[in-house]
Design an enzyme around this catalytic site. Structure first.
Site, PDB file in Angstrom:
ATOM      1  N   ARG A 206       0.841  -1.206   0.000  1.00  0.00           N
ATOM      2  CA  ARG A 206       0.000   0.000   0.000  1.00  0.00           C
ATOM      3  C   ARG A 206       0.872   1.250   0.000  1.00  0.00           C
ATOM      4  NH1 ARG A 206      -5.306  -0.509   0.561  1.00  0.00           N
ATOM      5  NH2 ARG A 206      -5.950  -2.665   0.332  1.00  0.00           N
ATOM      6  N   TYR A 327     -11.596   9.890  11.635  1.00  0.00           N
ATOM      7  CA  TYR A 327     -11.682  10.266  10.227  1.00  0.00           C
ATOM      8  C   TYR A 327     -12.649   9.390   9.435  1.00  0.00           C
ATOM      9  CZ  TYR A 327     -10.173  13.509   6.719  1.00  0.00           C
ATOM     10  OH  TYR A 327     -10.153  14.531   5.810  1.00  0.00           O
ATOM     11  N   CYS A 415     -13.254  19.300  -6.718  1.00  0.00           N
ATOM     12  CA  CYS A 415     -13.150  20.451  -5.816  1.00  0.00           C
ATOM     13  C   CYS A 415     -14.504  20.648  -5.153  1.00  0.00           C
ATOM     14  CB  CYS A 415     -12.665  21.709  -6.524  1.00  0.00           C
ATOM     15  SG  CYS A 415     -13.846  22.502  -7.563  1.00  0.00           S
TER      16      CYS A 415
HETATM   17  P1  NAD Z   1      -8.285   0.521   2.319  1.00  0.00           P
HETATM   18  O1  NAD Z   1      -8.834  -0.792   2.662  1.00  0.00           O
HETATM   19  O2  NAD Z   1      -7.914   0.815   0.901  1.00  0.00           O
HETATM   20  O3  NAD Z   1      -7.014   0.819   3.234  1.00  0.00           O
HETATM   21  C1  NAD Z   1      -6.971   0.563   4.604  1.00  0.00           C
HETATM   22  C2  NAD Z   1      -5.530   0.368   5.001  1.00  0.00           C
HETATM   23  O4  NAD Z   1      -5.434   0.157   6.411  1.00  0.00           O
HETATM   24  C3  NAD Z   1      -4.885  -0.847   4.336  1.00  0.00           C
HETATM   25  O5  NAD Z   1      -3.796  -0.416   3.570  1.00  0.00           O
HETATM   26  C4  NAD Z   1      -4.485  -1.744   5.504  1.00  0.00           C
HETATM   27  O6  NAD Z   1      -3.274  -2.423   5.262  1.00  0.00           O
HETATM   28  C5  NAD Z   1      -4.358  -0.744   6.631  1.00  0.00           C
HETATM   29  N1  NAD Z   1      -4.488  -1.329   7.967  1.00  0.00           N
HETATM   30  C6  NAD Z   1      -5.450  -2.154   8.454  1.00  0.00           C
HETATM   31  N2  NAD Z   1      -5.237  -2.446   9.732  1.00  0.00           N
HETATM   32  C7  NAD Z   1      -4.097  -1.801  10.090  1.00  0.00           C
HETATM   33  C8  NAD Z   1      -3.370  -1.708  11.291  1.00  0.00           C
HETATM   34  N3  NAD Z   1      -3.756  -2.328  12.399  1.00  0.00           N
HETATM   35  N4  NAD Z   1      -2.258  -0.928  11.315  1.00  0.00           N
HETATM   36  C9  NAD Z   1      -1.827  -0.283  10.196  1.00  0.00           C
HETATM   37  N5  NAD Z   1      -2.486  -0.365   9.023  1.00  0.00           N
HETATM   38  C10 NAD Z   1      -3.613  -1.097   8.970  1.00  0.00           C
HETATM   39  O7  NAD Z   1      -9.348   1.587   2.847  1.00  0.00           O
HETATM   40  P2  NAD Z   1      -9.451   3.133   2.457  1.00  0.00           P
HETATM   41  O8  NAD Z   1     -10.183   3.277   1.165  1.00  0.00           O
HETATM   42  O9  NAD Z   1      -8.141   3.784   2.586  1.00  0.00           O
HETATM   43  O10 NAD Z   1     -10.433   3.632   3.581  1.00  0.00           O
HETATM   44  C11 NAD Z   1      -9.957   3.716   4.922  1.00  0.00           C
HETATM   45  C12 NAD Z   1     -11.107   3.902   5.883  1.00  0.00           C
HETATM   46  O11 NAD Z   1     -11.678   5.200   5.707  1.00  0.00           O
HETATM   47  C13 NAD Z   1     -12.231   2.909   5.662  1.00  0.00           C
HETATM   48  O12 NAD Z   1     -12.749   2.532   6.913  1.00  0.00           O
HETATM   49  C14 NAD Z   1     -13.252   3.698   4.907  1.00  0.00           C
HETATM   50  O13 NAD Z   1     -14.558   3.190   5.097  1.00  0.00           O
HETATM   51  C15 NAD Z   1     -13.085   5.057   5.515  1.00  0.00           C
HETATM   52  N6  NAD Z   1     -13.519   6.115   4.633  1.00  0.00           N
HETATM   53  C16 NAD Z   1     -13.230   7.368   4.986  1.00  0.00           C
HETATM   54  C17 NAD Z   1     -13.629   8.429   4.179  1.00  0.00           C
HETATM   55  C18 NAD Z   1     -13.331   9.831   4.563  1.00  0.00           C
HETATM   56  O14 NAD Z   1     -13.759  10.719   3.927  1.00  0.00           O
HETATM   57  N7  NAD Z   1     -12.580  10.073   5.587  1.00  0.00           N
HETATM   58  C19 NAD Z   1     -14.333   8.199   3.002  1.00  0.00           C
HETATM   59  C20 NAD Z   1     -14.607   6.889   2.662  1.00  0.00           C
HETATM   60  C21 NAD Z   1     -14.175   5.869   3.450  1.00  0.00           C
END
Ligand code: NAD
Length: 556
Positions: A206, A327, A415
């Site tokens: 990643r 977040y 944007c």
């Molecule tokens: P993703 O699955 O692409 O990435 C998640 C990452 O977390 C992976 O790379 C994984 O290896 C890592 N991970 C898991 N457990 C871990 C740990 N204990 N320590 C370190 N790394 C760890 O998901 P994403 O698309 O990046 O989304 C991340 C989160 O944000 C999800 O829960 C998603 O639902 C949420 N999300 C947030 C927003 C926002 O606007 N903030 C929008 C959509 C989704």
């Protein structure tokens, strides 16, 4: 080209990519657009794991299985403009009679009757081949790679800087977990806003992906090396970003031992899914993969405990001065289930930084050049800069984005625009297509992290003034307004961002092809969609939204 040659060329699993140029493969741009965007969502430059049809957000898919992808392609190649395709959790299930200004595709993803809406029930249905998880823009075919979240993350960090750091993050340390599809935007958003960034991801691939797309500057497996890099950068007020291969809980524990307290602390691991997302502390990636298949119940237990540990370190850092916020991944709820009873002692990012923007009908407006030609996006950038000279924040972002953002798949831009601005931008783009200044049609859509299309009590609707956090009539009204208004495809999802049982949300995408038909659809959809945000927030009692209700003649 017949359907089978088309599939061989553009959808030879797992190698997907969208056709480019101005020549149609489908019968009209109304069907060519969803066809290109589905394939673009699955392009390896865009999707996290095309071999499993996973686009982003843990297990968020664009289609249920490879047969469904093929069938959707075949149907879109043949669909007429008085028909609409029905897609149920990533599988095409029928066509209905509609009309030229109706959506061409009607999508429902991962929806369950409330009393059954748990991950466990969903997983059973998924393993029986009856459902898929659509996340937000994965199953609604408008994911644009990490840029999609980049601007929202940048807005959040800038807003945090304004509130807490006298408008500057130079010399400030921002720490977070998760560098996946969404989380991978954090390092670049942090350095764009001036901060020094340290992020942990347990999966090296990643971080490598972020290095390749220039979203992160450095990567290491060594905590000591990462620590030295960021301390040096912080001292010199250098805005660099570092990705450490580590469990996030372990990183926070070591930082506490070294008395390094981040100025800003958040997290974007895939905590929304304790079995298929978050990796429990102490497990390697392959151990985690084996255990989640062998014993998902034990896996979940370990995952919840790890999240409790992770959040306990965040709480400790908060008490030592870190500005700490959730977040949008439901980390607090699962940490609470894992035993951290104070998990909700920090707020989510929406009530902290984003809600005032929602009261203006603002949200992540995005568009994609179906031509595949980057110049088309640069033409739209310039058109927006000329059209909104007063919007300094937007201009600053567009200029930075042009220099820093590497396109993934079809060129795109995002944007945050609000009420009035979105309709104006849509009509300008339509004229640019009509006059040939843009070489092929574009599509305009948005994320579901949005002002008027989401009910998500731990995220978009956390802490609403009137307590209406869990009322999901609003996203349904949004869906109905965009369907009636003539978006080109619409969708209704469950569980995005925060997981099963915790959210319901609607998506829309509209084709801008330079026609009169597009002009009338734009005037309705790009008015109604942000209007729903203002109406929803005004109804909940926000003064700012009330003022906007009057300003835009939305009051009744
Ligand atoms: P993703 O699955 O692409 O990435 C998640 C990452 O977390 C992976 O790379 C994984 O290896 C890592 N991970 C898991 N457990 C871990 C740990 N204990 N320590 C370190 N790394 C760890 O998901 P994403 O698309 O990046 O989304 C991340 C989160 O944000 C999800 O829960 C998603 O639902 C949420 N999300 C947030 C927003 C926002 O606007 N903030 C929008 C959509 C989704």
């Amino acid at each position: 080209m017949d359907a089978s040659s088309f599939i061989k060329k553009y959808a030879n699993h797992p190698n997907y990519f969208a056709p480019v140029g101005s020549k149609l493969n489908a019968k009209s741009w109304q069907t060519e657009a969803p066809l290109r965007m589905l394939l673009n969502n699955l392009n390896e430059e865009v999707a996290e794991d095309p071999s499993n049809l996973v686009v982003y957000g843990g297990s968020g898919q664009a289609a249920r299985d490879t047969d469904s992808v093929k069938k959707i392609i075949e149907l879109l190649l043949e669909l007429d403009n008085n028909e609409s395709l029905l897609v149920q959790s990533g599988k095409p299930v029928g066509k209905v009679r509609t009309h030229e200004q109706a959506p061409r595709v009607l999508i429902a993803n991962s929806n369950l009757v409330p009393a059954w809406s748990t991950w466990e029930h969903f997983e059973k249905l998924k393993s029986d081949g009856l459902m898929m998880f659509g996340q937000m823009t994965a199953g609604s075919w408008i994911y644009i790679g990490t840029q999609g979240i980049l601007q929202g993350t940048y807005e959040t960090f800038v807003s945090c800087a304004k509130r807490h750091f006298n408008n500057s993050l130079y010399g400030k340390l921002l720490v977070s977990g998760g560098l996946g599809g969404m989380g991978g935007a954090q390092p670049l958003a942090a350095t764009m806003s001036g901060a020094t960034f340290l992020g942990a991801d347990i999966d090296p691939s990643r971080i490598e992906k972020r290095l390749a797309t220039k979203y992160i500057d450095k990567m290491t497996f060594s905590y000591d090396e990462a620590r030295d890099w960021i301390l040096d950068a912080k001292k010199k007020k250098k805005n660099i970003s570092v990705g450490l291969v580590s469990d996030i809980g372990d990183l926070l524990e070591k930082l506490l031992e070294d008395n390094i307290i981040p100025d800003i602390l958040t997290d974007q691991t895939s905590a929304h899914d304790p079995v298929h997302g978050y990796i429990p502390n102490g497990l390697s990636l392959s151990e985690a993969n084996n255990l989640r298949i062998k014993d998902p119940v034990q896996y979940k237990e370990l995952s919840l405990k790890s999240m409790a540990r992770h959040v306990s370190f965040m709480l400790k850092m908060k008490s030592l001065g870190s500005i700490t916020f959730d977040y949008g991944n439901n980390l607090r709820e699962f940490a609470k289930q894992g035993g951290e009873k104070n998990a909700f002692h920090f707020n989510g990012f929406v009530p902290e930084y984003i809600r005032p923007l929602f009261c203006e009908g603002k949200g992540p407006f995005r568009w994609v050049a179906l031509s595949g030609n980057s110049d088309d996006i640069y033409v739209t950038d310039k058109a927006l800069i000329d059209a909104f000279p007063e919007n300094k924040n937007m201009i600053r972002w567009l200029e930075k984005a042009r220099k820093k953002v590497k396109f993934q798949g079809l060129p795109s831009r995002i944007c945050w625009l609000g009420m009035g601005e979105r309709e104006k931008a849509g009509l300008i783009f339509n004229d640019l297509v009509k006059s040939g200044k843009i070489s092929a049609p574009i599509v305009i859509g948005r994320d579901h992290l949005d002002c008027g299309s989401v009910a998500s009590p731990y995220r978009e609707t956390e802490g609403m003034l009137d307590g209406s956090d869990a009322v999901s009539d609003w996203p349904l009204l949004n869906l109905m307004s965009n369907t009636a208004g003539g978006a080109t495809w619409v969708s209704f999802h469950h569980g995005g961002g925060v997981g099963m049982g915790y959210s319901q949300h609607a998506g829309m995408v509209i084709l801008v092809d330079g026609t009169k038909r597009a002009e009338s659809c734009i005037k309705r959809v790009l008015h109604n969609d942000p209007a729903l945000g203002i109406i929803r927030h005004s109804d909940a009692g926000y003064d700012k939204a009330n003022n906007n209700l009057k300003k835009f003649n939305l009051d009744i």
